[in-house]
Enzyme design. Sequence first.
Site, PDB file in Angstrom:
ATOM      1  N   ARG A 182       0.867  -1.180   0.000  1.00  0.00           N
ATOM      2  CA  ARG A 182       0.000   0.000   0.000  1.00  0.00           C
ATOM      3  C   ARG A 182       0.901   1.226   0.000  1.00  0.00           C
ATOM      4  NH1 ARG A 182      -1.983  -3.500   4.060  1.00  0.00           N
ATOM      5  NH2 ARG A 182      -4.067  -4.364   3.626  1.00  0.00           N
ATOM      6  N   LYS A 206      -1.811  -2.591   8.117  1.00  0.00           N
ATOM      7  CA  LYS A 206      -2.977  -2.147   8.861  1.00  0.00           C
ATOM      8  C   LYS A 206      -3.044  -2.847  10.211  1.00  0.00           C
ATOM      9  CE  LYS A 206      -6.004  -0.836   5.036  1.00  0.00           C
ATOM     10  NZ  LYS A 206      -7.329  -1.059   4.396  1.00  0.00           N
ATOM     11  N   HIS A 277      -2.150   2.467  -6.071  1.00  0.00           N
ATOM     12  CA  HIS A 277      -2.847   1.262  -5.632  1.00  0.00           C
ATOM     13  C   HIS A 277      -3.041   0.279  -6.785  1.00  0.00           C
ATOM     14  CE1 HIS A 277      -4.519  -0.430  -2.030  1.00  0.00           C
ATOM     15  NE2 HIS A 277      -5.587  -0.861  -2.668  1.00  0.00           N
ATOM     16  N   ARG A 280      -0.366  -2.209  -6.798  1.00  0.00           N
ATOM     17  CA  ARG A 280      -0.659  -3.291  -5.849  1.00  0.00           C
ATOM     18  C   ARG A 280      -1.644  -4.288  -6.466  1.00  0.00           C
ATOM     19  NH1 ARG A 280      -1.209  -4.623  -0.223  1.00  0.00           N
ATOM     20  NH2 ARG A 280      -3.339  -5.123   0.431  1.00  0.00           N
ATOM     21  N   HIS A 303      -3.745  -8.928   3.947  1.00  0.00           N
ATOM     22  CA  HIS A 303      -5.191  -8.923   4.118  1.00  0.00           C
ATOM     23  C   HIS A 303      -5.571  -9.650   5.406  1.00  0.00           C
ATOM     24  CE1 HIS A 303      -6.153  -8.325  -0.444  1.00  0.00           C
ATOM     25  NE2 HIS A 303      -5.977  -7.181   0.188  1.00  0.00           N
ATOM     26  N   TYR A 312      -9.438 -11.200  -6.481  1.00  0.00           N
ATOM     27  CA  TYR A 312      -8.512 -11.320  -7.603  1.00  0.00           C
ATOM     28  C   TYR A 312      -8.683 -12.630  -8.371  1.00  0.00           C
ATOM     29  CZ  TYR A 312      -6.171  -7.370  -5.438  1.00  0.00           C
ATOM     30  OH  TYR A 312      -5.891  -6.140  -4.895  1.00  0.00           O
TER      31      TYR A 312
END
Length: 331
Positions: A182, A206, A277, A280, A303, A312
């Site tokens: 990210r 995150k 992004h 990514r 994730h 994806y």
Amino acid sequence: KILGMEIERLIHSYLLYLRQQRNLSVNTVAGYGADLNDLAVYAAEQGAETVSAFSRSFLRSYIASVRLRTLTGPDKSADAKAGKDRSRHPADATIARRVSSLRGWLKYLERQHGHDLGAAHLTDFGRGARRKRHLPRALSVDDIAALLRYAEKISRQSQYPARFAIVRDWAACELLYSCGLRISELCAVPVAGINWGRSYVRVMGKGSKERVVPIGSRAITAMQTYYAERQLAASQGRFPENPYMFPDRRGKPISRVIMEVRIKRLAAAAGFKLTPHQLRHSFATHMLLGGIDLRSLQEMLGHKSLEATQVYTALSPTNLQDVYRNTHPRA
């Protein structure tokens, strides 16, 4: 009834909880704050001074106002301020996020403040307002190669004093695509986070969760070229001593907004329209087409759930045939 506490104070309390107890990132908390402050403004306009004045009809009216404003004018949400493109589905994206922010806040008030919001059916408000899932936009392998060749070319042709920033942009693009980072993760990468010998980077994602991602050989070359320029710039006093790989003039991590703007300009000069992004997204798509398993891809992308990675898997039949032929032992 929550007496003596204005809605703004309750929002502030919730944001502190998200930051300190849930350990969410500054950017994530800022997004929640922008959404809930918008609700506070609407509540003030309607004369609702406490949460006890909320009702399902009040919340429906608020969401309707959000939809109207989103469709008829620029959205003032955190995403819009961050420069994210919501032109494909602005209303769906904004409303789903606002409802999610609202429900999280109401549930927090019920748990932490003992307010019986469930009896009024507020905490289950908007359960059906799910954002339509759109496939990520990814560049083709050839387009990515062309973009990175252009970035390398202008980097090697650049001269002082612009050379530092141009080489930095090349290295940033290579690292974003090579590792699927990210943009916020890229900006915060410390110098010590790069293991040059083993070719990997430690990333703080995150929720302050650290992960280790391999770096490809071409990205390593770009990063080594940039690191030499960084050392030279530091010795010339262009920024103070700092631990960051991509510092600004104050020695702080470079702003993600500035980095986004520079990468967009670089891409435009190369003949492409993309956001960081999308690098990514391209990483994830190309890795999956190459045969990587979902669990490994989930770990590399950072994730929290496998569901986020599964987006994806919507590949064309032709791509699936290619993967099958290259990976199945009896293909």
